[in-house]
Write an enzyme that holds these catalytic residues in place. Sequence first.
Site, PDB file in Angstrom:
ATOM      1  CG  ASN A   1      -1.815   1.129   1.391  1.00 34.10           C
ATOM      2  OD1 ASN A   1      -1.809   2.038   0.564  1.00 34.10           O
ATOM      3  ND2 ASN A   1      -2.621   1.116   2.443  1.00 34.10           N
TER       4      ASN A   1
ATOM      5  CE  LYS B 115      -0.635   2.375   5.294  1.00 33.34           C
ATOM      6  NZ  LYS B 115      -0.703   2.240   6.728  1.00 33.34           N
TER       7      LYS B 115
ATOM      8  CG  HIS C 289      -6.450   1.009   5.154  1.00 37.23           C
ATOM      9  ND1 HIS C 289      -5.898   1.794   6.147  1.00 37.23           N
ATOM     10  CD2 HIS C 289      -5.498   0.118   4.804  1.00 37.23           C
ATOM     11  CE1 HIS C 289      -4.657   1.391   6.371  1.00 37.23           C
ATOM     12  NE2 HIS C 289      -4.387   0.377   5.569  1.00 37.23           N
TER      13      HIS C 289
ATOM     14  CD  GLU D  84      -3.650  -3.459   7.129  1.00 36.62           C
ATOM     15  OE1 GLU D  84      -2.561  -3.648   6.595  1.00 36.62           O
ATOM     16  OE2 GLU D  84      -4.273  -2.391   7.031  1.00 36.62           O
TER      17      GLU D  84
ATOM     18  CB  ILE E 240      -1.292   0.338  11.126  1.00 35.37           C
ATOM     19  CG1 ILE E 240      -2.287  -0.775  10.778  1.00 35.37           C
ATOM     20  CG2 ILE E 240      -0.986   1.178   9.884  1.00 35.37           C
ATOM     21  CD1 ILE E 240      -3.626  -0.290  10.238  1.00 35.37           C
TER      22      ILE E 240
ATOM     23  N   GLY F 111       2.668  -3.720  10.427  1.00 25.84           N
ATOM     24  CA  GLY F 111       4.024  -3.851  10.952  1.00 25.84           C
ATOM     25  C   GLY F 111       4.891  -4.897  10.268  1.00 25.84           C
TER      26      GLY F 111
ATOM     27  CB  ALA G 202       2.228   0.573   4.031  1.00 24.30           C
ATOM     28  CB  SER G 203       5.854   2.022   6.996  1.00 22.70           C
ATOM     29  OG  SER G 203       5.575   0.950   7.858  1.00 22.70           O
TER      30      SER G 203
HETATM   31  O1  G3P Z   1      -2.366  -1.192   4.363  1.00 21.45           O
HETATM   32  C1  G3P Z   1      -1.213  -1.655   4.953  1.00 21.45           C
HETATM   33  C2  G3P Z   1      -0.940  -0.990   6.224  1.00 21.45           C
HETATM   34  O2  G3P Z   1      -1.986  -0.446   6.919  1.00 21.45           O
HETATM   35  C3  G3P Z   1       0.094  -1.603   7.056  1.00 21.45           C
HETATM   36  O3  G3P Z   1       1.012  -0.592   7.218  1.00 21.45           O
HETATM   37  O4  G3P Z   1       3.197   0.369   7.564  1.00 21.45           O
HETATM   38  O5  G3P Z   1       2.283  -1.291   9.167  1.00 21.45           O
HETATM   39  O6  G3P Z   1       3.017  -2.044   6.911  1.00 21.45           O
HETATM   40  P1  G3P Z   1       2.454  -0.919   7.749  1.00 21.45           P
END
Ligand code: G3P
Length: 215
Positions: A8, A10, A92, A140, A145, A175, A196-197
Amino acid sequence: MKPIVIVNFKTYPESTGSKAVGLANALEEAASGFDVEFGIAVQALDLREVCKAVNIPVYAQHIDPAGLGKFTGAVAPAAVKAAGAVGSLLNHSECRVERGKIKETIAIAKKIGLRVMLCAKDLEEAKELLSYSPDYIAIEPPELIGGKVSVSTARPELIAEAARVIGKRLIVGAGIKNSKDFSTALRLGAKGILLASDIDKAADPKQELKELLSY
Ligand code: G3P
């Protein structure tokens, strides 16, 4: 069936606008040698450009229950499809949607052949959302997150229990950082991961994705 991995984008500066196209290209190349169904979820404004640039599945991050007509400001599913996307995330944690609208949006998406990855904050919500028959349910835990500890490490029991209830439509995220998180999620019964991150903000996203996929 191949495991699903969705990154994602974002609205991180590293994955927005022209950077979205560059990142999409880099990740497509990184994932090409791996036996996974790799896709990305990008902002509505970047969809068309990104879809033109890559051949991997591209998802919108959100769609509205809108047709093509008098729906000012909406992200119309038909426009998302026309831009080249295969589907969309919905509900989301950062873009929650009320139940009635989820139902309406999924009905529109199904009619035009757009996949929906419906997000849930916990197993309770995921169970309720099952009745809308989305293509995937992504669980999630919101508190994980963007954090340092992954769902695979902090909540393995959630993944195992969710796999029993949701079955092969289960995607997990929050995470996720490395190949161990990925392999643990699959071993516990998830069909794939949403992250994502770790990739968006990596110094070398291509290398980071390759490492994550080498499970
Ligand atoms: O949509 C994926 C997200 O909400 C997870 O984010 O940064 O924890 O991988 P992250």
